[in-house]
Design a protein around this motif. Structure first.
Motif, PDB file in Angstrom:
ATOM      1  N   TYR A  38       0.381  -0.892   0.386  1.00 31.59           N
ATOM      2  CA  TYR A  38       0.086  -0.473  -0.980  1.00 31.59           C
ATOM      3  C   TYR A  38       1.306   0.231  -1.569  1.00 31.59           C
ATOM      4  O   TYR A  38       2.093   0.845  -0.845  1.00 31.59           O
ATOM      5  CB  TYR A  38      -1.097   0.501  -1.015  1.00 31.59           C
ATOM      6  CG  TYR A  38      -2.326  -0.006  -0.315  1.00 31.59           C
ATOM      7  CD1 TYR A  38      -3.347  -0.632  -1.024  1.00 31.59           C
ATOM      8  CD2 TYR A  38      -2.468   0.128   1.067  1.00 31.59           C
ATOM      9  CE1 TYR A  38      -4.477  -1.120  -0.373  1.00 31.59           C
ATOM     10  CE2 TYR A  38      -3.594  -0.353   1.716  1.00 31.59           C
ATOM     11  CZ  TYR A  38      -4.588  -0.981   0.993  1.00 31.59           C
ATOM     12  OH  TYR A  38      -5.701  -1.458   1.631  1.00 31.59           O
ATOM     13  N   GLN A  39       1.432   0.173  -2.883  1.00 32.49           N
ATOM     14  CA  GLN A  39       2.385   1.020  -3.587  1.00 32.49           C
ATOM     15  C   GLN A  39       1.602   1.927  -4.530  1.00 32.49           C
ATOM     16  O   GLN A  39       0.751   1.452  -5.295  1.00 32.49           O
ATOM     17  CB  GLN A  39       3.420   0.182  -4.332  1.00 32.49           C
ATOM     18  CG  GLN A  39       4.366  -0.530  -3.373  1.00 32.49           C
ATOM     19  CD  GLN A  39       5.475  -1.292  -4.064  1.00 32.49           C
ATOM     20  OE1 GLN A  39       5.571  -1.326  -5.292  1.00 32.49           O
ATOM     21  NE2 GLN A  39       6.352  -1.918  -3.274  1.00 32.49           N
ATOM     22  N   GLU A  54      -2.639   2.341  -8.264  1.00 35.75           N
ATOM     23  CA  GLU A  54      -2.454   1.711  -6.958  1.00 35.75           C
ATOM     24  C   GLU A  54      -2.176   0.225  -7.115  1.00 35.75           C
ATOM     25  O   GLU A  54      -2.915  -0.479  -7.806  1.00 35.75           O
ATOM     26  CB  GLU A  54      -3.725   1.924  -6.125  1.00 35.75           C
ATOM     27  CG  GLU A  54      -3.773   1.160  -4.815  1.00 35.75           C
ATOM     28  CD  GLU A  54      -5.139   1.259  -4.153  1.00 35.75           C
ATOM     29  OE1 GLU A  54      -5.638   0.236  -3.672  1.00 35.75           O
ATOM     30  OE2 GLU A  54      -5.709   2.375  -4.137  1.00 35.75           O
ATOM     31  N   VAL A  55      -1.097  -0.246  -6.497  1.00 39.75           N
ATOM     32  CA  VAL A  55      -0.837  -1.679  -6.366  1.00 39.75           C
ATOM     33  C   VAL A  55      -1.454  -2.075  -5.034  1.00 39.75           C
ATOM     34  O   VAL A  55      -0.951  -1.731  -3.963  1.00 39.75           O
ATOM     35  CB  VAL A  55       0.667  -1.993  -6.403  1.00 39.75           C
ATOM     36  CG1 VAL A  55       0.900  -3.504  -6.357  1.00 39.75           C
ATOM     37  CG2 VAL A  55       1.308  -1.393  -7.655  1.00 39.75           C
ATOM     38  N   SER A  56      -2.565  -2.820  -5.093  1.00 44.63           N
ATOM     39  CA  SER A  56      -3.464  -2.921  -3.956  1.00 44.63           C
ATOM     40  C   SER A  56      -3.127  -4.055  -2.989  1.00 44.63           C
ATOM     41  O   SER A  56      -2.903  -5.187  -3.421  1.00 44.63           O
ATOM     42  CB  SER A  56      -4.907  -3.125  -4.449  1.00 44.63           C
ATOM     43  OG  SER A  56      -5.333  -2.017  -5.196  1.00 44.63           O
ATOM     44  N   ILE A 127       0.246  -5.189 -10.096  1.00 48.23           N
ATOM     45  CA  ILE A 127       1.114  -4.150 -10.668  1.00 48.23           C
ATOM     46  C   ILE A 127       0.577  -3.694 -12.018  1.00 48.23           C
ATOM     47  O   ILE A 127       0.500  -2.488 -12.300  1.00 48.23           O
ATOM     48  CB  ILE A 127       2.556  -4.663 -10.791  1.00 48.23           C
ATOM     49  CG1 ILE A 127       3.169  -4.846  -9.397  1.00 48.23           C
ATOM     50  CG2 ILE A 127       3.411  -3.699 -11.624  1.00 48.23           C
ATOM     51  CD1 ILE A 127       4.528  -5.522  -9.401  1.00 48.23           C
ATOM     52  N   LEU A 128       0.189  -4.639 -12.857  1.00 49.47           N
ATOM     53  CA  LEU A 128      -0.367  -4.271 -14.159  1.00 49.47           C
ATOM     54  C   LEU A 128      -1.609  -3.406 -13.994  1.00 49.47           C
ATOM     55  O   LEU A 128      -1.805  -2.430 -14.730  1.00 49.47           O
ATOM     56  CB  LEU A 128      -0.703  -5.531 -14.960  1.00 49.47           C
ATOM     57  CG  LEU A 128       0.483  -6.291 -15.544  1.00 49.47           C
ATOM     58  CD1 LEU A 128       0.029  -7.639 -16.083  1.00 49.47           C
ATOM     59  CD2 LEU A 128       1.160  -5.471 -16.635  1.00 49.47           C
ATOM     60  N   SER A 129      -2.438  -3.738 -13.023  1.00 56.51           N
ATOM     61  CA  SER A 129      -3.637  -2.941 -12.770  1.00 56.51           C
ATOM     62  C   SER A 129      -3.269  -1.526 -12.352  1.00 56.51           C
ATOM     63  O   SER A 129      -3.884  -0.553 -12.813  1.00 56.51           O
ATOM     64  CB  SER A 129      -4.483  -3.617 -11.689  1.00 56.51           C
ATOM     65  OG  SER A 129      -5.632  -2.855 -11.393  1.00 56.51           O
TER      66      SER A 129
END
Length: 418
Positions: A38-39, A54-56, A127-129
Protein backbone atom coordinates in the motif's frame (compact mmCIF):
# COMPACT_ATOMS: atom_id res chain seq x y z
CA UNK A 1 -7.53 25.81 4.12
CA UNK A 2 -4.29 25.35 2.19
CA UNK A 3 -2.36 22.13 1.67
CA UNK A 4 1.16 22.90 2.84
CA UNK A 5 2.70 19.44 2.52
CA UNK A 6 2.06 16.11 0.79
CA UNK A 7 3.63 12.92 2.06
CA UNK A 8 3.54 9.40 0.57
CA UNK A 9 4.83 6.30 2.38
CA UNK A 10 4.76 2.65 1.40
CA UNK A 11 3.92 -0.27 3.67
CA UNK A 12 3.64 -4.02 3.07
CA UNK A 13 1.38 -5.93 5.46
CA UNK A 14 1.14 -9.76 5.47
CA UNK A 15 -2.14 -11.57 4.90
CA UNK A 16 -3.21 -14.38 7.21
CA UNK A 17 -2.58 -16.85 4.35
CA UNK A 18 -1.48 -16.75 0.71
CA UNK A 19 -4.56 -16.12 -1.39
CA UNK A 20 -5.40 -16.24 -5.06
CA UNK A 21 -8.34 -16.23 -7.46
CA UNK A 22 -9.08 -18.19 -10.63
CA UNK A 23 -7.32 -16.62 -13.63
CA UNK A 24 -8.54 -18.24 -16.88
CA UNK A 25 -6.13 -16.50 -19.23
CA UNK A 26 -3.16 -16.16 -16.85
CA UNK A 27 -3.05 -12.40 -17.39
CA UNK A 28 -0.05 -11.50 -15.25
CA UNK A 29 -0.96 -13.76 -12.34
CA UNK A 30 -2.70 -12.14 -9.41
CA UNK A 31 -1.37 -14.45 -6.72
CA UNK A 32 -0.27 -12.54 -3.62
CA UNK A 33 2.96 -13.84 -2.13
CA UNK A 34 2.18 -13.30 1.50
CA UNK A 35 2.03 -9.49 1.66
CA UNK A 36 -0.14 -6.69 0.35
CA UNK A 37 1.55 -3.42 -0.60
CA UNK A 38 0.00 0.00 0.00
CA UNK A 39 0.97 3.64 -0.37
CA UNK A 40 -0.39 5.97 2.30
CA UNK A 41 -1.04 9.57 1.25
CA UNK A 42 -1.05 12.36 3.83
CA UNK A 43 -2.07 15.94 3.04
CA UNK A 44 -1.22 18.44 5.75
CA UNK A 45 -2.38 22.00 6.39
CA UNK A 46 -0.55 24.79 8.25
CA UNK A 47 -3.09 24.63 11.09
CA UNK A 48 -2.29 20.99 11.88
CA UNK A 49 -4.96 19.00 10.03
CA UNK A 50 -3.96 15.83 8.15
CA UNK A 51 -6.03 14.12 5.49
CA UNK A 52 -5.28 10.41 5.00
CA UNK A 53 -5.76 8.39 1.83
CA UNK A 54 -4.72 4.91 0.73
CA UNK A 55 -3.55 3.47 -2.59
CA UNK A 56 -4.86 -0.01 -1.96
CA UNK A 57 -3.24 -3.42 -2.48
CA UNK A 58 -0.71 -2.58 -5.20
CA UNK A 59 0.15 -5.72 -7.20
CA UNK A 60 3.60 -6.18 -8.79
CA UNK A 61 2.00 -6.23 -12.26
CA UNK A 62 1.00 -2.58 -11.82
CA UNK A 63 4.60 -1.32 -11.91
CA UNK A 64 3.69 1.41 -9.43
CA UNK A 65 5.83 4.56 -9.04
CA UNK A 66 7.93 4.95 -5.93
CA UNK A 67 6.43 6.94 -3.06
CA UNK A 68 8.85 9.79 -3.90
CA UNK A 69 7.68 9.94 -7.52
CA UNK A 70 4.01 9.95 -6.50
CA UNK A 71 4.68 12.57 -3.82
CA UNK A 72 6.35 14.88 -6.32
CA UNK A 73 3.50 14.47 -8.80
CA UNK A 74 0.86 15.19 -6.16
CA UNK A 75 2.83 18.09 -4.70
CA UNK A 76 2.89 19.74 -8.09
CA UNK A 77 -0.89 19.40 -8.41
CA UNK A 78 -2.06 20.00 -4.86
CA UNK A 79 0.40 22.32 -3.14
CA UNK A 80 -1.39 25.45 -2.02
CA UNK A 81 -4.82 24.17 -3.06
CA UNK A 82 -7.97 25.25 -1.23
CA UNK A 83 -10.02 22.12 -0.46
CA UNK A 84 -12.91 23.48 1.57
CA UNK A 85 -16.08 22.28 -0.10
CA UNK A 86 -17.87 25.14 -1.81
CA UNK A 87 -14.98 27.58 -1.36
CA UNK A 88 -14.64 30.36 -3.95
CA UNK A 89 -11.11 31.27 -2.88
CA UNK A 90 -8.45 31.01 -5.55
CA UNK A 91 -5.03 29.49 -5.05
CA UNK A 92 -2.06 31.82 -5.01
CA UNK A 93 -0.76 32.62 -8.48
CA UNK A 94 1.30 29.74 -9.81
CA UNK A 95 0.58 27.41 -6.89
CA UNK A 96 -1.40 25.01 -9.07
CA UNK A 97 0.24 25.70 -12.41
CA UNK A 98 -2.71 27.70 -13.74
CA UNK A 99 -5.52 25.90 -11.91
CA UNK A 100 -7.83 27.97 -9.72
CA UNK A 101 -7.99 25.20 -7.08
CA UNK A 102 -11.51 26.20 -6.07
CA UNK A 103 -12.38 23.01 -4.19
CA UNK A 104 -11.44 19.39 -3.69
CA UNK A 105 -13.26 18.26 -6.83
CA UNK A 106 -11.10 20.53 -8.94
CA UNK A 107 -7.96 19.17 -7.30
CA UNK A 108 -9.13 15.62 -7.97
CA UNK A 109 -9.68 16.47 -11.63
CA UNK A 110 -6.23 18.03 -11.91
CA UNK A 111 -4.72 14.88 -10.43
CA UNK A 112 -6.58 12.81 -13.02
CA UNK A 113 -5.10 14.99 -15.78
CA UNK A 114 -1.60 14.79 -14.30
CA UNK A 115 -1.42 10.99 -13.98
CA UNK A 116 0.37 9.49 -17.02
CA UNK A 117 -2.03 7.84 -19.42
CA UNK A 118 0.24 4.81 -19.87
CA UNK A 119 0.15 3.81 -16.20
CA UNK A 120 -1.63 0.55 -15.43
CA UNK A 121 -5.40 1.26 -15.67
CA UNK A 122 -6.30 -0.09 -12.24
CA UNK A 123 -3.36 1.71 -10.61
CA UNK A 124 -4.58 5.09 -11.91
CA UNK A 125 -7.98 4.45 -10.31
CA UNK A 126 -6.41 3.37 -7.01
CA UNK A 127 -4.28 6.54 -6.89
CA UNK A 128 -7.24 8.77 -7.68
CA UNK A 129 -9.21 7.06 -4.93
CA UNK A 130 -6.41 7.62 -2.43
CA UNK A 131 -6.15 11.30 -3.38
CA UNK A 132 -9.91 11.82 -3.14
CA UNK A 133 -10.02 10.05 0.24
CA UNK A 134 -7.29 12.29 1.67
CA UNK A 135 -9.06 15.42 0.37
CA UNK A 136 -12.43 14.36 1.77
CA UNK A 137 -10.82 13.45 5.09
CA UNK A 138 -9.44 16.99 5.24
CA UNK A 139 -12.81 18.53 4.39
CA UNK A 140 -14.53 16.45 7.07
CA UNK A 141 -11.93 17.42 9.66
CA UNK A 142 -12.16 21.10 8.71
CA UNK A 143 -15.94 21.06 9.19
CA UNK A 144 -15.85 18.71 12.19
CA UNK A 145 -18.18 16.12 10.63
CA UNK A 146 -17.83 12.43 9.72
CA UNK A 147 -17.31 11.56 6.08
CA UNK A 148 -20.72 9.93 5.71
CA UNK A 149 -22.33 13.35 6.17
CA UNK A 150 -20.45 14.60 3.09
CA UNK A 151 -21.71 11.57 1.16
CA UNK A 152 -25.40 12.22 1.72
CA UNK A 153 -26.04 11.37 5.36
CA UNK A 154 -26.27 8.15 7.30
CA UNK A 155 -29.09 5.75 6.42
CA UNK A 156 -27.92 2.67 8.38
CA UNK A 157 -25.89 2.01 11.50
CA UNK A 158 -23.29 -0.32 9.99
CA UNK A 159 -22.24 -2.24 6.88
CA UNK A 160 -22.93 -5.97 6.88
CA UNK A 161 -19.80 -7.88 5.84
CA UNK A 162 -19.36 -11.10 3.86
CA UNK A 163 -16.23 -13.11 4.73
CA UNK A 164 -14.19 -14.00 1.63
CA UNK A 165 -12.55 -17.45 1.47
CA UNK A 166 -9.91 -17.59 -1.26
CA UNK A 167 -8.36 -20.47 -3.17
CA UNK A 168 -5.36 -22.01 -1.46
CA UNK A 169 -2.77 -22.79 -4.09
CA UNK A 170 -1.32 -26.31 -4.19
CA UNK A 171 -3.01 -27.67 -1.07
CA UNK A 172 -4.53 -31.14 -1.32
CA UNK A 173 -8.31 -31.35 -1.24
CA UNK A 174 -8.21 -32.77 2.27
CA UNK A 175 -5.92 -30.00 3.53
CA UNK A 176 -7.97 -27.32 1.80
CA UNK A 177 -11.23 -28.59 3.24
CA UNK A 178 -9.75 -28.79 6.72
CA UNK A 179 -8.44 -25.23 6.42
CA UNK A 180 -11.77 -23.99 5.07
CA UNK A 181 -13.67 -25.73 7.86
CA UNK A 182 -11.56 -23.93 10.47
CA UNK A 183 -11.85 -20.64 8.59
CA UNK A 184 -15.64 -20.72 8.27
CA UNK A 185 -16.16 -22.04 11.80
CA UNK A 186 -13.99 -19.26 13.25
CA UNK A 187 -15.97 -16.63 11.36
CA UNK A 188 -19.32 -18.11 12.34
CA UNK A 189 -18.09 -18.04 15.93
CA UNK A 190 -17.31 -14.32 15.60
CA UNK A 191 -20.83 -13.57 14.35
CA UNK A 192 -20.34 -13.68 10.58
CA UNK A 193 -23.52 -14.61 8.70
CA UNK A 194 -22.44 -14.15 5.07
CA UNK A 195 -19.65 -15.75 3.04
CA UNK A 196 -18.07 -15.57 -0.41
CA UNK A 197 -16.07 -18.49 -1.79
CA UNK A 198 -13.65 -18.02 -4.67
CA UNK A 199 -14.21 -20.80 -7.22
CA UNK A 200 -13.46 -21.68 -10.82
CA UNK A 201 -10.38 -23.79 -11.40
CA UNK A 202 -11.63 -27.20 -10.20
CA UNK A 203 -15.39 -27.61 -10.28
CA UNK A 204 -15.71 -30.79 -8.20
CA UNK A 205 -13.33 -29.38 -5.59
CA UNK A 206 -15.33 -26.16 -5.54
CA UNK A 207 -18.59 -28.02 -4.97
CA UNK A 208 -17.07 -29.80 -1.99
CA UNK A 209 -16.02 -26.43 -0.59
CA UNK A 210 -19.50 -24.94 -1.04
CA UNK A 211 -21.16 -27.95 0.61
CA UNK A 212 -18.76 -27.70 3.52
CA UNK A 213 -19.32 -23.96 3.95
CA UNK A 214 -23.08 -24.48 3.92
CA UNK A 215 -22.87 -27.25 6.50
CA UNK A 216 -20.69 -25.19 8.85
CA UNK A 217 -22.41 -21.83 8.33
CA UNK A 218 -25.92 -23.25 8.54
CA UNK A 219 -29.09 -22.93 6.44
CA UNK A 220 -29.68 -19.25 7.23
CA UNK A 221 -26.24 -18.02 6.14
CA UNK A 222 -25.86 -16.12 2.87
CA UNK A 223 -23.28 -17.86 0.65
CA UNK A 224 -22.17 -16.54 -2.72
CA UNK A 225 -19.49 -17.91 -5.04
CA UNK A 226 -17.13 -15.90 -7.20
CA UNK A 227 -15.94 -17.58 -10.42
CA UNK A 228 -13.78 -14.56 -11.40
CA UNK A 229 -14.89 -15.09 -15.01
CA UNK A 230 -13.47 -18.61 -15.25
CA UNK A 231 -16.34 -20.31 -17.08
CA UNK A 232 -17.16 -20.21 -20.76
CA UNK A 233 -20.74 -19.22 -21.50
CA UNK A 234 -21.77 -22.71 -22.61
CA UNK A 235 -20.63 -24.27 -19.33
CA UNK A 236 -21.75 -21.51 -16.99
CA UNK A 237 -25.37 -22.68 -16.66
CA UNK A 238 -24.49 -26.24 -15.67
CA UNK A 239 -21.95 -24.88 -13.21
CA UNK A 240 -24.54 -22.51 -11.76
CA UNK A 241 -27.06 -25.31 -11.30
CA UNK A 242 -24.45 -27.40 -9.51
CA UNK A 243 -23.50 -24.48 -7.28
CA UNK A 244 -27.15 -23.88 -6.40
CA UNK A 245 -27.66 -27.53 -5.48
CA UNK A 246 -24.50 -27.45 -3.35
CA UNK A 247 -25.87 -24.52 -1.35
CA UNK A 248 -24.82 -21.29 -3.07
CA UNK A 249 -27.27 -18.36 -2.93
CA UNK A 250 -25.68 -16.24 -5.70
CA UNK A 251 -22.77 -16.22 -8.16
CA UNK A 252 -20.41 -13.42 -9.06
CA UNK A 253 -18.75 -12.98 -12.48
CA UNK A 254 -19.70 -16.31 -14.08
CA UNK A 255 -18.55 -15.79 -17.69
CA UNK A 256 -15.08 -15.51 -19.21
CA UNK A 257 -15.90 -12.42 -21.27
CA UNK A 258 -15.79 -10.52 -17.94
CA UNK A 259 -12.72 -12.21 -16.49
CA UNK A 260 -11.54 -10.19 -13.51
CA UNK A 261 -7.90 -10.20 -14.66
CA UNK A 262 -9.07 -8.90 -18.06
CA UNK A 263 -11.10 -6.12 -16.44
CA UNK A 264 -7.99 -4.97 -14.61
CA UNK A 265 -5.54 -5.52 -17.44
CA UNK A 266 -7.47 -4.27 -20.46
CA UNK A 267 -10.80 -2.65 -19.52
CA UNK A 268 -11.02 -0.91 -22.91
CA UNK A 269 -11.37 -4.31 -24.58
CA UNK A 270 -14.49 -5.07 -22.54
CA UNK A 271 -15.89 -1.57 -22.89
CA UNK A 272 -15.59 -1.81 -26.70
CA UNK A 273 -18.06 -4.74 -26.65
CA UNK A 274 -20.22 -3.70 -23.71
CA UNK A 275 -23.49 -4.39 -25.52
CA UNK A 276 -22.47 -7.85 -26.75
CA UNK A 277 -21.11 -8.89 -23.36
CA UNK A 278 -24.20 -7.58 -21.57
CA UNK A 279 -26.39 -9.62 -23.94
CA UNK A 280 -24.33 -12.75 -23.33
CA UNK A 281 -24.53 -12.32 -19.56
CA UNK A 282 -28.29 -11.67 -19.80
CA UNK A 283 -28.75 -15.06 -21.50
CA UNK A 284 -27.01 -16.73 -18.59
CA UNK A 285 -28.83 -14.72 -15.96
CA UNK A 286 -32.33 -15.41 -17.32
CA UNK A 287 -31.77 -19.18 -16.96
CA UNK A 288 -29.67 -19.20 -13.81
CA UNK A 289 -31.24 -20.75 -10.68
CA UNK A 290 -29.43 -18.22 -8.49
CA UNK A 291 -28.91 -14.43 -8.75
CA UNK A 292 -25.98 -13.09 -10.77
CA UNK A 293 -23.59 -10.46 -9.41
CA UNK A 294 -21.19 -8.45 -11.57
CA UNK A 295 -18.37 -5.94 -11.00
CA UNK A 296 -18.87 -2.55 -12.62
CA UNK A 297 -16.45 -0.12 -10.96
CA UNK A 298 -13.31 -0.72 -13.01
CA UNK A 299 -15.18 -0.33 -16.31
CA UNK A 300 -16.72 2.81 -17.80
CA UNK A 301 -20.19 4.06 -16.89
CA UNK A 302 -21.54 2.82 -20.23
CA UNK A 303 -20.91 -0.75 -19.11
CA UNK A 304 -23.32 -0.47 -16.18
CA UNK A 305 -25.81 1.20 -18.51
CA UNK A 306 -25.58 -1.79 -20.84
CA UNK A 307 -26.10 -4.24 -17.96
CA UNK A 308 -29.18 -2.32 -16.86
CA UNK A 309 -30.58 -2.07 -20.39
CA UNK A 310 -30.24 -5.81 -21.02
CA UNK A 311 -31.23 -6.82 -17.46
CA UNK A 312 -27.99 -8.78 -17.30
CA UNK A 313 -27.51 -8.96 -13.52
CA UNK A 314 -29.44 -9.07 -10.27
CA UNK A 315 -26.83 -7.34 -8.06
CA UNK A 316 -23.91 -5.03 -8.80
CA UNK A 317 -20.53 -5.17 -7.06
CA UNK A 318 -18.81 -1.79 -6.75
CA UNK A 319 -15.23 -1.58 -5.43
CA UNK A 320 -14.84 2.11 -4.45
CA UNK A 321 -11.08 2.31 -4.96
CA UNK A 322 -11.35 0.65 -8.40
CA UNK A 323 -14.03 3.21 -9.29
CA UNK A 324 -11.50 6.00 -8.76
CA UNK A 325 -13.04 7.05 -5.47
CA UNK A 326 -16.21 7.53 -3.47
CA UNK A 327 -17.82 10.14 -5.70
CA UNK A 328 -17.89 7.90 -8.78
CA UNK A 329 -18.74 4.83 -6.68
CA UNK A 330 -21.71 6.77 -5.33
CA UNK A 331 -22.80 7.67 -8.84
CA UNK A 332 -22.76 3.98 -9.82
CA UNK A 333 -24.73 3.11 -6.69
CA UNK A 334 -27.32 5.73 -7.54
CA UNK A 335 -27.66 4.39 -11.08
CA UNK A 336 -28.15 0.86 -9.77
CA UNK A 337 -30.71 2.07 -7.24
CA UNK A 338 -32.67 3.88 -9.96
CA UNK A 339 -32.70 0.64 -11.96
CA UNK A 340 -33.96 -1.30 -8.94
CA UNK A 341 -30.72 -3.26 -8.48
CA UNK A 342 -29.32 -3.84 -4.99
CA UNK A 343 -25.58 -3.49 -4.56
CA UNK A 344 -22.64 -4.57 -2.48
CA UNK A 345 -19.23 -2.98 -1.99
CA UNK A 346 -16.30 -5.10 -3.10
CA UNK A 347 -12.73 -4.91 -1.90
CA UNK A 348 -9.13 -5.22 -3.03
CA UNK A 349 -8.27 -5.97 0.66
CA UNK A 350 -7.83 -2.48 2.09
CA UNK A 351 -6.06 -1.27 5.21
CA UNK A 352 -7.82 0.90 7.78
CA UNK A 353 -8.09 4.15 5.76
CA UNK A 354 -9.43 2.39 2.66
CA UNK A 355 -11.81 0.25 4.70
CA UNK A 356 -13.06 3.34 6.53
CA UNK A 357 -13.81 5.10 3.24
CA UNK A 358 -15.89 2.14 2.06
CA UNK A 359 -17.74 1.88 5.38
CA UNK A 360 -18.70 5.57 5.24
CA UNK A 361 -20.04 5.02 1.71
CA UNK A 362 -21.93 1.88 2.72
CA UNK A 363 -23.76 3.51 5.62
CA UNK A 364 -24.74 6.50 3.46
CA UNK A 365 -26.00 4.49 0.45
CA UNK A 366 -29.50 3.01 0.53
CA UNK A 367 -28.74 0.55 -2.30
CA UNK A 368 -25.96 -1.29 -0.43
CA UNK A 369 -28.35 -4.01 0.69
CA UNK A 370 -26.20 -7.10 0.06
CA UNK A 371 -23.36 -8.11 2.45
CA UNK A 372 -20.15 -6.39 1.31
CA UNK A 373 -16.67 -7.89 0.97
CA UNK A 374 -14.87 -5.46 3.32
CA UNK A 375 -12.63 -8.10 4.88
CA UNK A 376 -9.28 -6.32 5.05
CA UNK A 377 -9.52 -6.12 8.87
CA UNK A 378 -9.72 -9.92 8.99
CA UNK A 379 -7.44 -10.99 6.14
CA UNK A 380 -4.52 -8.73 7.07
CA UNK A 381 -2.38 -9.58 10.07
CA UNK A 382 -2.14 -5.96 11.20
CA UNK A 383 -3.18 -2.41 10.37
CA UNK A 384 -1.44 0.97 10.36
CA UNK A 385 -4.08 2.95 12.28
CA UNK A 386 -4.37 3.65 15.99
CA UNK A 387 -7.99 2.46 15.99
CA UNK A 388 -8.17 -0.59 13.69
CA UNK A 389 -11.44 -2.20 12.70
CA UNK A 390 -12.49 -5.66 13.88
CA UNK A 391 -15.04 -7.93 12.21
CA UNK A 392 -16.73 -9.14 15.38
CA UNK A 393 -20.45 -9.49 14.75
CA UNK A 394 -20.07 -9.51 10.97
CA UNK A 395 -20.49 -5.73 10.72
CA UNK A 396 -18.36 -2.61 10.34
CA UNK A 397 -19.53 0.73 11.67
CA UNK A 398 -17.75 4.04 10.99
CA UNK A 399 -15.79 5.70 13.76
CA UNK A 400 -17.49 8.87 14.94
CA UNK A 401 -14.59 11.30 14.62
CA UNK A 402 -14.49 13.89 11.83
CA UNK A 403 -13.52 12.80 8.34
CA UNK A 404 -12.56 9.14 8.20
CA UNK A 405 -12.37 9.06 11.99
CA UNK A 406 -8.92 7.41 11.82
CA UNK A 407 -5.31 8.31 12.62
CA UNK A 408 -2.05 6.64 11.64
CA UNK A 409 -0.01 4.65 14.15
CA UNK A 410 3.58 5.76 13.53
CA UNK A 411 5.06 2.69 15.19
CA UNK A 412 3.10 0.41 12.85
CA UNK A 413 3.89 2.58 9.83
CA UNK A 414 7.57 2.04 10.63
CA UNK A 415 7.13 -1.67 11.37
CA UNK A 416 5.53 -2.40 8.00
CA UNK A 417 7.53 0.10 5.99
CA UNK A 418 8.22 -1.48 2.64
Amino acid sequence: MRISNVRVRQVAVPRIYDTYCADPKQLKATINHGRSTYQIIEMKTPDGLTGIGEVSDIAPRMDAPSPAVLRDLLSGVLAGGDVLAGSDMLADAGALAGSDGRAWRGLYDRTDEALPGNWYPELRQLILSGVECALLDLVGKAHGIPLYELLGGRCRRAATVSWVAYLRGDATLEDELQALEREVADQVGSGMKAFKLKVGEDHERDLERVRLARRIAGPEAYIKVDASGYWEEDEALSRLRDMSEAGADACETPIRALSRPMSREDPARIEADAEGIAEALAKVRCRSPIPIIEHVADLGDAFLTALIRHRSVDIVNIVPCQAGGLRRAGRLLNAAETAGMPALLGSTIELGPGTAASVHLAVSSASVEVPSDLVGPGLLQDDVCTNPFTLQGGELAPFEGPGLGMALDEEKMERWSG
